[in-house]
Scaffold this motif. Sequence first.
Motif, PDB file in Angstrom:
ATOM      1  N   THR A  41      45.079  27.366  37.409  1.00 53.49           N
ATOM      2  CA  THR A  41      44.042  27.859  38.229  1.00 53.49           C
ATOM      3  C   THR A  41      42.920  28.210  37.084  1.00 53.49           C
ATOM      4  OG1 THR A  41      45.363  29.027  39.736  1.00 53.49           O
ATOM      5  CG2 THR A  41      43.288  29.778  39.635  1.00 53.49           C
ATOM      6  N   TYR A  42      43.142  28.630  36.060  1.00 54.97           N
ATOM      7  CA  TYR A  42      41.892  28.973  35.130  1.00 54.97           C
ATOM      8  C   TYR A  42      41.838  28.071  33.970  1.00 54.97           C
ATOM      9  CZ  TYR A  42      42.773  33.629  37.138  1.00 54.97           C
ATOM     10  OH  TYR A  42      42.615  34.752  38.314  1.00 54.97           O
ATOM     11  N   ASP A  75      48.594  27.142  25.282  1.00 57.21           N
ATOM     12  CA  ASP A  75      48.132  27.202  26.629  1.00 57.21           C
ATOM     13  C   ASP A  75      48.880  28.644  26.985  1.00 57.21           C
ATOM     14  OD1 ASP A  75      47.872  27.259  29.181  1.00 57.21           O
ATOM     15  OD2 ASP A  75      49.028  25.356  29.588  1.00 57.21           O
ATOM     16  N   SER A  76      48.245  29.659  27.394  1.00 54.68           N
ATOM     17  CA  SER A  76      48.523  30.818  27.879  1.00 54.68           C
ATOM     18  C   SER A  76      49.231  30.704  29.242  1.00 54.68           C
ATOM     19  CB  SER A  76      47.412  31.915  27.879  1.00 54.68           C
ATOM     20  OG  SER A  76      46.372  31.558  29.021  1.00 54.68           O
ATOM     21  N   GLU A  77      48.651  29.527  29.991  1.00 57.43           N
ATOM     22  CA  GLU A  77      49.084  29.576  31.442  1.00 57.43           C
ATOM     23  C   GLU A  77      48.822  30.594  32.234  1.00 57.43           C
ATOM     24  OE1 GLU A  77      53.314  28.165  31.644  1.00 57.43           O
ATOM     25  OE2 GLU A  77      53.155  27.986  29.611  1.00 57.43           O
ATOM     26  N   ALA A  78      47.967  31.734  31.990  1.00 61.11           N
ATOM     27  CA  ALA A  78      47.605  32.864  32.454  1.00 61.11           C
ATOM     28  C   ALA A  78      48.759  33.362  32.943  1.00 61.11           C
ATOM     29  CB  ALA A  78      46.639  32.547  33.770  1.00 61.11           C
ATOM     30  N   ALA A 228      36.713  36.856  43.008  1.00 58.99           N
ATOM     31  CA  ALA A 228      36.269  35.631  42.137  1.00 58.99           C
ATOM     32  C   ALA A 228      36.908  34.292  42.422  1.00 58.99           C
ATOM     33  CB  ALA A 228      36.777  36.030  40.578  1.00 58.99           C
ATOM     34  N   GLY A 229      36.409  33.187  42.162  1.00 62.86           N
ATOM     35  CA  GLY A 229      37.028  31.847  42.190  1.00 62.86           C
ATOM     36  C   GLY A 229      37.160  31.569  43.492  1.00 62.86           C
ATOM     37  N   GLY A 230      38.491  30.947  44.075  1.00 61.41           N
ATOM     38  CA  GLY A 230      38.414  30.502  45.484  1.00 61.41           C
ATOM     39  C   GLY A 230      38.467  31.612  46.233  1.00 61.41           C
ATOM     40  N   GLY A 231      38.910  32.688  46.029  1.00 61.09           N
ATOM     41  CA  GLY A 231      38.863  33.918  46.846  1.00 61.09           C
ATOM     42  C   GLY A 231      37.547  34.399  47.182  1.00 61.09           C
TER      43      GLY A 231
END
Length: 389
Positions: A41-42, A75-78, A228-231
């Motif tokens: 997502t990020y 890659d943190s992968e969040a 934020a974002g899609g939300g």
Amino acid sequence: MNNYKKIVSTVGTGAVLLALYTGVQAADPVKVGLLLPYTGTYAALGEAITNGMKLAIEQHGGQLGGRPVEYVSVDSEANPGKAVPNMQRLVDGAKVDVVVGPVHSGVGMGAVKVARDSGVPLIIPNASFNAATGPLCAPNVFRTSFTSWQTAYPMGQVAVDKGYQNVVTLAWRYSAGTESVEGFKEGFEKAGGTISKEIYVPFPDVEFQSQLTEVAALKPDAVFVFFAGGGAAKFVQDYAAAGLQGKIPLLGAGFLTEGTLAAQGKAAEGVLTTLHYADSLDTEQNRSFREAYRQQFGKEADIYAVQGFDTGLLLAQSLKKVAGNTDDRAAWIAAMSQERIVSPRGEWTFSKAHNPVQNIYLREVRDGANQVVDTASTALADPATGCKL
């Protein structure tokens, strides 16, 4: 020693330090560890931060303190559960000189723990959790972005100035949401306003109908939200579809309309937000940055690119002052603490807790763009509650 003094008087201390350092390590690269999301997502945020940082370093000759640069990316992968082992891969495995990251506040908690234990400098280019420059502050932890409090607190005074005395808050129930609401509430109540109700939505739910029905029934003067974002894109659309647009003013921390305007369309018109940047800032630094970013990457810069760019400036400027000597962490950390960053967002410095002291802008969505209409707060410093530095 006499020869040393003679050289200092001729060429300056920085040049001497570089000369002394050359035989030790100057030919070796500065290892910059990147703990950012490159998938999921990020991913777009991680890419923008990386691009901005590299652009700043390239504009300083592609070196840091006279040394080449090696980037080591993880890659943190969040994913908060992988934060500690990922940091250890960079700090203990790759032996990086500094870590830049993360984006996600949950990952940030683990990153700060490893940084505090190891002493390796950590520069946070996005994650906004208040604790990093609050109770978990440390001499080697810096933030080039913002705290959740910082981007929400000024909206409280803005709301009162606009005559809104009774406000409902609505946010996701996770750290960024709750901390933003607390920041707004502090500023709003200090200015004389009243929060009539705090409504929370489980994160990351994007079904808002029941909450919007409740808002309509409460009939507040305005609503303050954090999404934020899609939300955020869906919330603003749903807010308009529920018939609330133009009836109950919508206020928010800047990420409500940051990177989401294309999806929100006309539903976003008139929304007011507070943030430490806007694309439309009319300064030479912002114009030149945006043009350089556009030419280099073929896309428009955003707030995440700005935060990455400022991270690159911080590295370039501080390492120049210590002639690239990353081994003397105390001197390097002291240099970073004293930096003044001439940024696309406006000039800023560090607070004692190493959070930016920066302007927060009031923005209104007009014709599909976040237009700066005022400076909501000038040189705002986060209170850094709990920091013992």
